[in-house]
Design a protein around this motif. Sequence first.
Motif, mmCIF file in Angstrom:
data_model
loop_
_atom_site.group_PDB
_atom_site.id
_atom_site.type_symbol
_atom_site.label_atom_id
_atom_site.label_comp_id
_atom_site.label_asym_id
_atom_site.label_seq_id
_atom_site.Cartn_x
_atom_site.Cartn_y
_atom_site.Cartn_z
ATOM 1 N N MET A 1 6.319 22.757 7.091
ATOM 2 C CA MET A 1 7.131 21.643 7.529
ATOM 3 C C MET A 1 8.167 21.346 6.443
ATOM 4 N N LYS A 2 9.365 21.089 6.890
ATOM 5 C CA LYS A 2 10.453 20.779 5.968
ATOM 6 C C LYS A 2 10.305 19.359 5.422
ATOM 7 N N PRO A 3 10.571 19.168 4.120
ATOM 8 C CA PRO A 3 10.461 17.825 3.542
ATOM 9 C C PRO A 3 11.638 16.920 3.888
ATOM 10 N N ASN A 74 12.443 14.217 0.101
ATOM 11 C CA ASN A 74 11.072 14.262 0.629
ATOM 12 C C ASN A 74 10.832 13.200 1.698
ATOM 13 N N ARG A 75 11.891 12.848 2.390
ATOM 14 C CA ARG A 75 11.836 11.751 3.361
ATOM 15 C C ARG A 75 10.768 11.978 4.439
ATOM 16 N N VAL A 76 10.638 13.198 4.925
ATOM 17 C CA VAL A 76 9.649 13.491 5.972
ATOM 18 C C VAL A 76 8.239 13.184 5.471
ATOM 19 N N TYR A 77 7.934 13.632 4.257
ATOM 20 C CA TYR A 77 6.602 13.396 3.692
ATOM 21 C C TYR A 77 6.358 11.904 3.452
ATOM 22 N N TRP A 128 9.602 8.258 13.073
ATOM 23 C CA TRP A 128 10.884 8.524 13.721
ATOM 24 C C TRP A 128 12.062 8.350 12.752
ATOM 25 N N SER A 129 12.075 7.238 12.010
ATOM 26 C CA SER A 129 13.240 6.925 11.173
ATOM 27 C C SER A 129 13.403 7.885 9.997
ATOM 28 N N THR A 130 12.353 8.565 9.613
ATOM 29 C CA THR A 130 12.426 9.508 8.493
ATOM 30 C C THR A 130 12.625 10.954 8.945
ATOM 31 N N GLY A 131 12.628 11.176 10.254
ATOM 32 C CA GLY A 131 12.738 12.533 10.770
ATOM 33 C C GLY A 131 11.408 13.260 10.820
ATOM 34 N N ALA A 132 10.337 12.579 10.475
ATOM 35 C CA ALA A 132 9.024 13.225 10.434
ATOM 36 C C ALA A 132 8.557 13.654 11.828
#
Length: 142
Positions: A1-3, A74-77, A128-132
């Motif tokens: 998974m991309k960070p 690292n927004r997704v994480y 949702w807001s972080t792209g996760a």
Amino acid sequence: MKPYVPTNATQKIFRIILGSFMILAAIGHLTFQREEFQAQVPKGIPFFSEDFIVVASGVVELIFGLAILFWKSNRVYVGIALAIFYVLIFPGNISQYTNGIDAFGLDTDRKRLIRLFFQPVLILWALWSTGALKAMFTKSDK
């Protein structure tokens, strides 16, 4: 998974709002709402006082608030970790409801019950807001 997954302007606005709420909640945990947050700590947690749990969770909320606002790489994480945090603190909300504890203007069982339904909203908001959400459901190129 991309960070990191690019997000749109709406997601950015909602991420800024969520990060700001987290920082405000952290300040409340550490200062002017400390006693009210203690009312949400489930009774009987071994080894730690209610005050320690409130202060520690306030520090964690401050870190999450700053991370969601500024740690782009690292927004997704961060979004996933924040969603997990919301799941972990949910028993406090359940305890407040089941024990009929008044705090934060939640002075009736109905208000406390309605509050329980906002936790899933926070979880989805963080993802949702972080792209996760997109990162979790997008197939990796690897």
